[in-house]
Design an enzyme around this catalytic site. Sequence first.
Site, PDB file in Angstrom:
ATOM      1  N   ALA A   1     -13.232 -12.821   2.368  1.00  0.00           N
ATOM      2  CA  ALA A   1     -12.898 -12.336   1.021  1.00  0.00           C
ATOM      3  C   ALA A   1     -14.120 -12.438   0.110  1.00  0.00           C
ATOM      4  CB  ALA A   1     -11.730 -13.141   0.448  1.00  0.00           C
TER       5      ALA A   1
ATOM      6  N   MET B   1      -7.731 -14.306  -6.417  1.00  0.00           N
ATOM      7  CA  MET B   1      -7.625 -13.105  -5.575  1.00  0.00           C
ATOM      8  C   MET B   1      -6.247 -12.928  -4.961  1.00  0.00           C
ATOM      9  SD  MET B   1     -10.925 -12.256  -3.388  1.00  0.00           S
ATOM     10  CE  MET B   1     -12.579 -12.330  -4.009  1.00  0.00           C
TER      11      MET B   1
ATOM     12  N   SER C   1       0.795  -1.229   0.000  1.00  0.00           N
ATOM     13  CA  SER C   1       0.000   0.000   0.000  1.00  0.00           C
ATOM     14  C   SER C   1       0.832   1.285   0.000  1.00  0.00           C
ATOM     15  CB  SER C   1      -0.972   0.008   1.193  1.00  0.00           C
ATOM     16  OG  SER C   1      -1.954  -0.982   0.996  1.00  0.00           O
TER      17      SER C   1
ATOM     18  N   THR D   1      -5.562  -3.943   7.116  1.00  0.00           N
ATOM     19  CA  THR D   1      -5.399  -5.257   6.503  1.00  0.00           C
ATOM     20  C   THR D   1      -5.462  -6.346   7.569  1.00  0.00           C
ATOM     21  OG1 THR D   1      -4.108  -6.513   4.897  1.00  0.00           O
ATOM     22  CG2 THR D   1      -2.844  -5.135   6.416  1.00  0.00           C
TER      23      THR D   1
ATOM     24  N   LYS E   1      -9.675  -6.259   9.802  1.00  0.00           N
ATOM     25  CA  LYS E   1     -10.771  -5.635   9.043  1.00  0.00           C
ATOM     26  C   LYS E   1     -12.123  -5.721   9.765  1.00  0.00           C
ATOM     27  CE  LYS E   1      -8.663  -6.320   4.514  1.00  0.00           C
ATOM     28  NZ  LYS E   1      -8.824  -6.824   3.153  1.00  0.00           N
TER      29      LYS E   1
ATOM     30  N   GLY F   1     -14.910 -20.491  -2.108  1.00  0.00           N
ATOM     31  CA  GLY F   1     -14.580 -19.942  -0.790  1.00  0.00           C
ATOM     32  C   GLY F   1     -15.771 -19.189  -0.228  1.00  0.00           C
TER      33      GLY F   1
ATOM     34  N   ASN G   1     -18.097 -23.956  -1.398  1.00  0.00           N
ATOM     35  CA  ASN G   1     -17.172 -24.012  -0.268  1.00  0.00           C
ATOM     36  C   ASN G   1     -16.956 -25.429   0.229  1.00  0.00           C
ATOM     37  OD1 ASN G   1     -15.472 -22.410   1.387  1.00  0.00           O
ATOM     38  ND2 ASN G   1     -16.833 -22.812   3.123  1.00  0.00           N
TER      39      ASN G   1
END
Length: 263
Positions: free
Chosen positions: A130, A214, A17, A62, A66, A126, A150
Amino acid sequence: MNQQFAVIGNPIEQSRSPELHQTFAQKTGIHLNYVKRLAAPDAFKTSVEAFFAQGGRGMNVTVPFKEEAFALCDVLTERAKIAKAVNTLWRENDQLYGDNTDGQGLVAAMTALGWPLKNSQILIIGAGGATRGVIYPLAQAGARKIVIANRTLSRAEQLVQDLQQAVPQTTLQAMALNELSGNFDLVINATSASLTGEALVLPESLSFHYAYEMAYGKASSFLDQAKARGVKYADGYGMLVGQAIESFSIWHGVKPELQDFLD
Ligand code: ATR
């Protein structure tokens, strides 16, 4: 003094970041400092409060904070409420505001690649945080159907139950990972399998045209299988840049062009 920004997490060394935000700042003529901030597992709240008390303008959040950031905010955006997680913080009128830009980052990345989302049928593998974070933005981008597959079926079913009301135009459906099958436009790997180096097996009964991983910068059995099938594929770098652009635009009111950072 330059405006102060930070990304907070644990661990934090790996975060990209600071360099992304410094690059956007240079490109848009904004002066800022952006640092990594390591917080002990039980010190997230005190660290955030200290940062803003010292005049900090904005923070990215992060892993693993979160959800804690979500709980700490006075005001939340709609997408943060649905994600139940916050990755972008700022203060306004003495209140702490929170947004979640991860899902829009993913949508922006796929849009920049020219992948069609409108009327699409999407499979997300998943059912953790996320996945929760991307359902609403994908629905807003026009997904017609989103199947969540999942390993633990009950988690996918729970997510469908939690989120279907928030996305009335999109059909959500749960599927067990060991029963993966069907035809999809797009498959997204939102499991942590690539992060832990575990394999994910995509059966022949599953067909798709686009594959998005991802995770970024890791070996991915999911992407290896997509490559072997000859479909279009991408890893999570675009999503990473996309979420950073969204945060930058919240704080600065200027939106750098994602395409400029993808080569
Ligand atoms: P995140 O917040 O990153 O989504 P998480 O909440 O821990 O992390 O969720 C991780 C997801 O990856 C879960 O859907 C998990 O499946 P389970 O709910 O069955 O645990 C999935 N996952 C992790 N390792 C996996 C593997 N080796 N194969 C398949 N799914 C896996």
